[in-house]
Scaffold this active site. Structure first.
Site, PDB file in Angstrom:
ATOM      1  N   PHE A  11      21.847  96.460  24.486  1.00 17.54           N
ATOM      2  CA  PHE A  11      20.203  95.392  23.822  1.00 17.54           C
ATOM      3  C   PHE A  11      18.694  95.717  23.392  1.00 17.54           C
ATOM      4  N   ASP A  32      22.048 107.633  27.640  1.00 20.77           N
ATOM      5  CA  ASP A  32      22.465 106.504  28.372  1.00 20.77           C
ATOM      6  C   ASP A  32      24.012 106.546  29.194  1.00 20.77           C
ATOM      7  N   THR A  35      27.374 102.036  30.718  1.00 17.01           N
ATOM      8  CA  THR A  35      27.974 101.299  32.020  1.00 17.01           C
ATOM      9  C   THR A  35      28.490 100.348  30.583  1.00 17.01           C
ATOM     10  N   ASP A  58      23.496 109.717  33.531  1.00 15.88           N
ATOM     11  CA  ASP A  58      23.351 108.882  34.806  1.00 15.88           C
ATOM     12  C   ASP A  58      21.441 109.553  34.154  1.00 15.88           C
ATOM     13  N   ILE A  59      20.774 108.249  34.659  1.00 14.03           N
ATOM     14  CA  ILE A  59      18.853 108.855  34.558  1.00 14.03           C
ATOM     15  C   ILE A  59      18.960 109.251  36.161  1.00 14.03           C
ATOM     16  N   PHE A  80      13.711 102.207  29.230  1.00 13.91           N
ATOM     17  CA  PHE A  80      15.018 100.886  29.164  1.00 13.91           C
ATOM     18  C   PHE A  80      16.389 100.645  30.551  1.00 13.91           C
ATOM     19  N   THR A 133       9.828  93.121  34.037  1.00 14.81           N
ATOM     20  CA  THR A 133      10.434  92.299  33.299  1.00 14.81           C
ATOM     21  C   THR A 133       9.048  91.703  34.286  1.00 14.81           C
ATOM     22  N   ASP A 134       9.232  90.402  33.462  1.00 14.49           N
ATOM     23  CA  ASP A 134       7.627  88.782  34.390  1.00 14.49           C
ATOM     24  C   ASP A 134       8.603  88.499  35.250  1.00 14.49           C
ATOM     25  N   GLU A 135       9.994  88.757  36.098  1.00 15.40           N
ATOM     26  CA  GLU A 135      10.683  88.317  36.900  1.00 15.40           C
ATOM     27  C   GLU A 135      10.005  88.761  38.370  1.00 15.40           C
ATOM     28  N   TYR A 159      17.714  91.454  41.680  1.00 15.85           N
ATOM     29  CA  TYR A 159      17.320  92.773  40.252  1.00 15.85           C
ATOM     30  C   TYR A 159      15.446  92.486  40.129  1.00 15.85           C
ATOM     31  N   LYS A 163      13.479  95.681  40.200  1.00 12.63           N
ATOM     32  CA  LYS A 163      12.146  95.762  39.191  1.00 12.63           C
ATOM     33  C   LYS A 163      10.713  95.609  39.527  1.00 12.63           C
ATOM     34  N   LYS A 198      24.648  87.649  29.066  1.00 10.51           N
ATOM     35  CA  LYS A 198      22.908  86.417  29.379  1.00 10.51           C
ATOM     36  C   LYS A 198      22.556  84.773  28.346  1.00 10.51           C
ATOM     37  N   LEU A 199      22.372  83.791  28.880  1.00  5.96           N
ATOM     38  CA  LEU A 199      22.947  82.591  27.873  1.00  5.96           C
ATOM     39  C   LEU A 199      22.911  82.116  26.553  1.00  5.96           C
TER      40      LEU A 199
HETATM   41  P1  NAD Z   1      21.357  96.221  28.980  1.00 11.30           P
HETATM   42  O1  NAD Z   1      21.880  95.955  29.948  1.00 11.30           O
HETATM   43  O2  NAD Z   1      21.791  95.098  27.889  1.00 11.30           O
HETATM   44  O3  NAD Z   1      20.648  97.861  28.608  1.00 11.30           O
HETATM   45  C1  NAD Z   1      21.211  98.738  30.011  1.00 11.30           C
HETATM   46  C2  NAD Z   1      21.512  99.329  29.528  1.00 11.30           C
HETATM   47  O4  NAD Z   1      20.973 100.991  30.823  1.00 11.30           O
HETATM   48  C3  NAD Z   1      22.790  99.422  29.323  1.00 11.30           C
HETATM   49  O5  NAD Z   1      23.061 100.917  28.264  1.00 11.30           O
HETATM   50  C4  NAD Z   1      23.103 101.347  30.584  1.00 11.30           C
HETATM   51  O6  NAD Z   1      24.196 101.585  30.587  1.00 11.30           O
HETATM   52  C5  NAD Z   1      22.164 101.698  30.566  1.00 11.30           C
HETATM   53  N1  NAD Z   1      22.422 102.398  32.711  1.00 11.30           N
HETATM   54  C6  NAD Z   1      22.794 101.648  32.873  1.00 11.30           C
HETATM   55  N2  NAD Z   1      22.380 102.069  34.404  1.00 11.30           N
HETATM   56  C7  NAD Z   1      22.042 103.266  33.764  1.00 11.30           C
HETATM   57  C8  NAD Z   1      21.657 104.652  34.071  1.00 11.30           C
HETATM   58  N3  NAD Z   1      21.793 105.093  35.212  1.00 11.30           N
HETATM   59  N4  NAD Z   1      21.320 105.735  33.773  1.00 11.30           N
HETATM   60  C9  NAD Z   1      21.652 105.917  32.034  1.00 11.30           C
HETATM   61  N5  NAD Z   1      21.878 104.939  31.619  1.00 11.30           N
HETATM   62  C10 NAD Z   1      21.771 103.710  32.735  1.00 11.30           C
HETATM   63  O7  NAD Z   1      19.772  95.984  29.003  1.00 11.30           O
HETATM   64  P2  NAD Z   1      18.266  95.105  28.099  1.00 11.30           P
HETATM   65  O8  NAD Z   1      18.046  93.948  28.223  1.00 11.30           O
HETATM   66  O9  NAD Z   1      18.104  95.965  26.778  1.00 11.30           O
HETATM   67  O10 NAD Z   1      16.771  95.207  28.807  1.00 11.30           O
HETATM   68  C11 NAD Z   1      16.133  96.448  29.128  1.00 11.30           C
HETATM   69  C12 NAD Z   1      15.062  96.939  29.816  1.00 11.30           C
HETATM   70  O11 NAD Z   1      14.088  95.796  29.638  1.00 11.30           O
HETATM   71  C13 NAD Z   1      15.744  97.399  31.148  1.00 11.30           C
HETATM   72  O12 NAD Z   1      14.584  98.008  31.710  1.00 11.30           O
HETATM   73  C14 NAD Z   1      15.550  95.474  31.067  1.00 11.30           C
HETATM   74  O13 NAD Z   1      14.531  94.736  33.064  1.00 11.30           O
HETATM   75  C15 NAD Z   1      14.717  95.032  30.779  1.00 11.30           C
HETATM   76  N6  NAD Z   1      13.740  93.833  30.348  1.00 11.30           N
HETATM   77  C16 NAD Z   1      15.154  92.555  29.584  1.00 11.30           C
HETATM   78  C17 NAD Z   1      14.472  91.505  29.462  1.00 11.30           C
HETATM   79  C18 NAD Z   1      15.811  90.858  29.038  1.00 11.30           C
HETATM   80  O14 NAD Z   1      15.549  89.545  28.599  1.00 11.30           O
HETATM   81  N7  NAD Z   1      16.722  90.911  28.554  1.00 11.30           N
HETATM   82  C19 NAD Z   1      13.358  91.467  29.350  1.00 11.30           C
HETATM   83  C20 NAD Z   1      12.649  91.726  30.134  1.00 11.30           C
HETATM   84  C21 NAD Z   1      12.315  93.120  30.490  1.00 11.30           C
HETATM   85  O1  DAU Z   2      12.805  87.109  32.705  1.00  9.78           O
HETATM   86  C1  DAU Z   2      13.215  88.254  32.084  1.00  9.78           C
HETATM   87  C2  DAU Z   2      14.687  88.440  32.317  1.00  9.78           C
HETATM   88  O2  DAU Z   2      15.262  87.603  32.002  1.00  9.78           O
HETATM   89  C3  DAU Z   2      14.833  89.829  32.455  1.00  9.78           C
HETATM   90  O3  DAU Z   2      14.280  90.710  33.635  1.00  9.78           O
HETATM   91  C4  DAU Z   2      16.464  90.156  32.544  1.00  9.78           C
HETATM   92  O4  DAU Z   2      16.987  90.977  32.564  1.00  9.78           O
HETATM   93  C5  DAU Z   2      16.971  88.857  31.843  1.00  9.78           C
HETATM   94  O5  DAU Z   2      18.640  88.856  31.893  1.00  9.78           O
HETATM   95  C6  DAU Z   2      16.513  87.341  31.583  1.00  9.78           C
HETATM   96  O6  DAU Z   2      16.575  87.074  32.807  1.00  9.78           O
HETATM   97  P1  DAU Z   2      17.278  85.650  33.581  1.00  9.78           P
HETATM   98  O7  DAU Z   2      18.079  85.265  34.448  1.00  9.78           O
HETATM   99  O8  DAU Z   2      16.318  84.270  32.728  1.00  9.78           O
HETATM  100  O9  DAU Z   2      18.756  85.570  31.715  1.00  9.78           O
HETATM  101  P2  DAU Z   2      19.403  85.030  31.399  1.00  9.78           P
HETATM  102  O10 DAU Z   2      19.808  84.746  30.252  1.00  9.78           O
HETATM  103  O11 DAU Z   2      20.891  85.297  32.487  1.00  9.78           O
HETATM  104  O12 DAU Z   2      19.467  83.070  32.019  1.00  9.78           O
HETATM  105  C7  DAU Z   2      18.584  82.600  31.518  1.00  9.78           C
HETATM  106  C8  DAU Z   2      18.391  81.054  32.547  1.00  9.78           C
HETATM  107  O13 DAU Z   2      19.516  80.693  31.858  1.00  9.78           O
HETATM  108  C9  DAU Z   2      18.245  81.370  33.720  1.00  9.78           C
HETATM  109  O14 DAU Z   2      16.733  80.337  34.416  1.00  9.78           O
HETATM  110  C10 DAU Z   2      19.561  80.831  33.830  1.00  9.78           C
HETATM  111  C11 DAU Z   2      19.762  79.567  33.034  1.00  9.78           C
HETATM  112  N1  DAU Z   2      22.035  80.246  32.611  1.00  9.78           N
HETATM  113  C12 DAU Z   2      22.238  81.566  32.602  1.00  9.78           C
HETATM  114  C13 DAU Z   2      23.352  81.553  32.696  1.00  9.78           C
HETATM  115  C14 DAU Z   2      24.601  83.348  32.264  1.00  9.78           C
HETATM  116  C15 DAU Z   2      22.798  79.058  33.063  1.00  9.78           C
HETATM  117  O15 DAU Z   2      22.242  78.151  32.677  1.00  9.78           O
HETATM  118  N2  DAU Z   2      24.284  79.237  32.843  1.00  9.78           N
HETATM  119  C16 DAU Z   2      24.694  80.977  32.379  1.00  9.78           C
HETATM  120  O16 DAU Z   2      25.988  80.583  32.021  1.00  9.78           O
END
Ligand code: NAD
Ligand code: DAU
Length: 361
Positions: A11, A32, A35, A58-59, A80, A133-135, A159, A163, A198-199
């Site tokens: 993403f 990439d 996965t 794979d990384i 990423f 991530t903020d998590e 998770y 991180k 994701k949500l």
């Molecule tokens: P995503 O799950 O959409 O994509 C992850 C990508 O990494 C995929 O293309 C997957 O094929 C690749 N990947 C997974 N394992 C791998 C490996 N071993 N070697 C090579 N490639 C691999 O993730 P995203 O939401 O785009 O998140 C990207 C980064 O940002 C992550 O590190 C995540 O922790 C961080 N992040 C995400 C969010 C969010 O809200 N999505 C917020 C804060 C931080």
């Molecule tokens: O805060 C950053 C993080 O945000 C990233 O590091 C993660 O990679 C990313 O997945 C995201 O984590 P969350 O757990 O916050 O995201 P998710 O979209 O899974 O869920 C958002 C909120 O919505 C969370 O409180 C759980 C809730 N939820 C999620 C799903 C999938 C629901 O209530 N119903 C659902 O079906």
């Protein structure tokens, strides 16, 4: 000049690469593993782009990564690549440990060996940017101030713990070996090309398919939403002007309960794609069993990003959400391609009894 990006078929990585080529001619090498979360269809428009190279790997494959570093001689590595879905980390944490911790370790070692051999000026300019991530900071109480860069690490999910561990590796590789690393800790992203586990994309697609919209627990958990484009712009700022060894918190200033996010999705869909029976999508909202260890609230203080790097998010949640919903409506081929067998298997395993539960609104 070249940038090596990992996880660029996911993403945020894919949005970053597409955004990059809008303002730069610098070569990008995207590594990439593909996965379930990685999808080449996402970057189809770059298939013949002369400055773009894709390698499926794979990384953790240190031999190949080292070879690619020697071959392309990047000025930066942006990591990423990760396992990213909290619910999946609860069902099965192994892949999270392998990719997020062992994978980051392996990539850091390859980068360090490569960096050690660079000529002095290239060595000084090199950066390793870790997308975190903020998590890692855990959960906030309602009255607590947002997370800043000095907030304590208290990760709660497998998770988040994986991180946090990789952030600590980055810190150690900087302090011990001097590797010029940067770490960003970002809040929840939303926007085009997000995998529909994701949500927000899950709710958009379930709504359109007439399925229940599964809100965990009471739906009053709070997330701080950031439009993905704003995140990508923040990353460019950190890469070009961030101080090695520093962490940067990135957030949207949009604290919202999950329930209100789902209600906003329903309200926009009611306007732009009304249901054929004349009823509102709100009727599909369904409260389901809560996520174990569910963090109650995240919020980010962007003072350092705005003060030191002159960055602010540009998109409002209302406009960003509308754009996102429109993107999913306009990109049915992409949606079909990611809703494959493994996606359906995940949905039916994770939400197995939930579709039977009643609407508590
Ligand atoms: P995503 O799950 O959409 O994509 C992850 C990508 O990494 C995929 O293309 C997957 O094929 C690749 N990947 C997974 N394992 C791998 C490996 N071993 N070697 C090579 N490639 C691999 O993730 P995203 O939401 O785009 O998140 C990207 C980064 O940002 C992550 O590190 C995540 O922790 C961080 N992040 C995400 C969010 C969010 O809200 N999505 C917020 C804060 C931080
Ligand atoms: O805060 C950053 C993080 O945000 C990233 O590091 C993660 O990679 C990313 O997945 C995201 O984590 P969350 O757990 O916050 O995201 P998710 O979209 O899974 O869920 C958002 C909120 O919505 C969370 O409180 C759980 C809730 N939820 C999620 C799903 C999938 C629901 O209530 N119903 C659902 O079906």
């Amino acid at each position: 000049m070249t940038i090596l990006v990992t996880g660029g078929a996911g993403f945020i990585g894919s949005n970053f690469i597409l955004n990059w080529f809008e303002h730069s001619n610098e070569v990008i090498v995207n590594i990439d593993k593909l996965t379930y979360a990685g999808n080449l269809q996402t970057l189809l428009s770059l298939e013949r782009h002369p400055q773009y190279h894709f390698v499926q790997a794979d990384i953790k494959d240190s031999k190949l990564i080292s070879r690619l570093l020697s071959q392309y001689r990047p000025r930066a590595v942006i990591n990423f690549a990760a396992e990213t879905h909290v619910d999946r980390s609860i069902h099965g944490p192994e892949d999270f440990i392998q990719t997020n911790i062992v994978g980051t370790f392996s990539l850091l070692e390859c980068a360090r060996n490569y960096w050690d051999e660079l000529p002095v000026t290239d060595k000084k300019a090199f950066r390793f940017l870790q997308i975190s991530t903020d998590e890692v900071y855990g959960s906030l109480l309602p009255e607590e101030p947002p997370f800043d860069e000095s907030s304590r690490y208290t990760p709660n999910s497998p998770y988040a713990a994986s991180k946090a561990a990789s952030d600590h590796l980055l810190r150690a590789w900087h302090y011990t070996y001097g590797l010029p690393v940067l770490t960003t800790n970002c809040s929840n992203n939303y926007g085009p090309r997000q995998f529909p586990e994701k949500l927000i994309p899950l709710m958009i697609l379930n709504a359109l398919e007439g399925k229940p919209l599964p809100v965990y627990g009471d739906g009053l958990q709070i997330r701080d939403w950031l439009y993905v484009q704003d995140h990508c712009e923040a990353l460019c700022k950190v890469l070009s002007a961030g101080q090695p060894g520093q962490n940067y918190n990135i957030g949207g200033g949009n604290e919202k309960t999950n329930l209100s996010v789902v209600q906003e999705v329903c309200a926009i869909l009611d306007q732009i794609r009304p249901r054929s029976n004349g009823k509102s999508y709100h009727e599909q909202i369904s409260f389901v069993t809560d996520r174990p260890g569910h963090d109650r609230r995240y919020a980010i203080d962007i003072g350092k990003m705005s003060g030191e790097l002159d960055w602010q998010p540009r998109e409002t949640f209302a406009t960003g959400l509308r754009k996102t919903i429109q993107w999913y409506l306009d990109n049915n081929a992409w949606v079909q391609s990611v809703q494959n067998g493994s996606y359906r298997a995940w949905i039916s395993t994770h939400y197995k009894d939930e579709s039977l539960k009643g609407n508590q609104e």
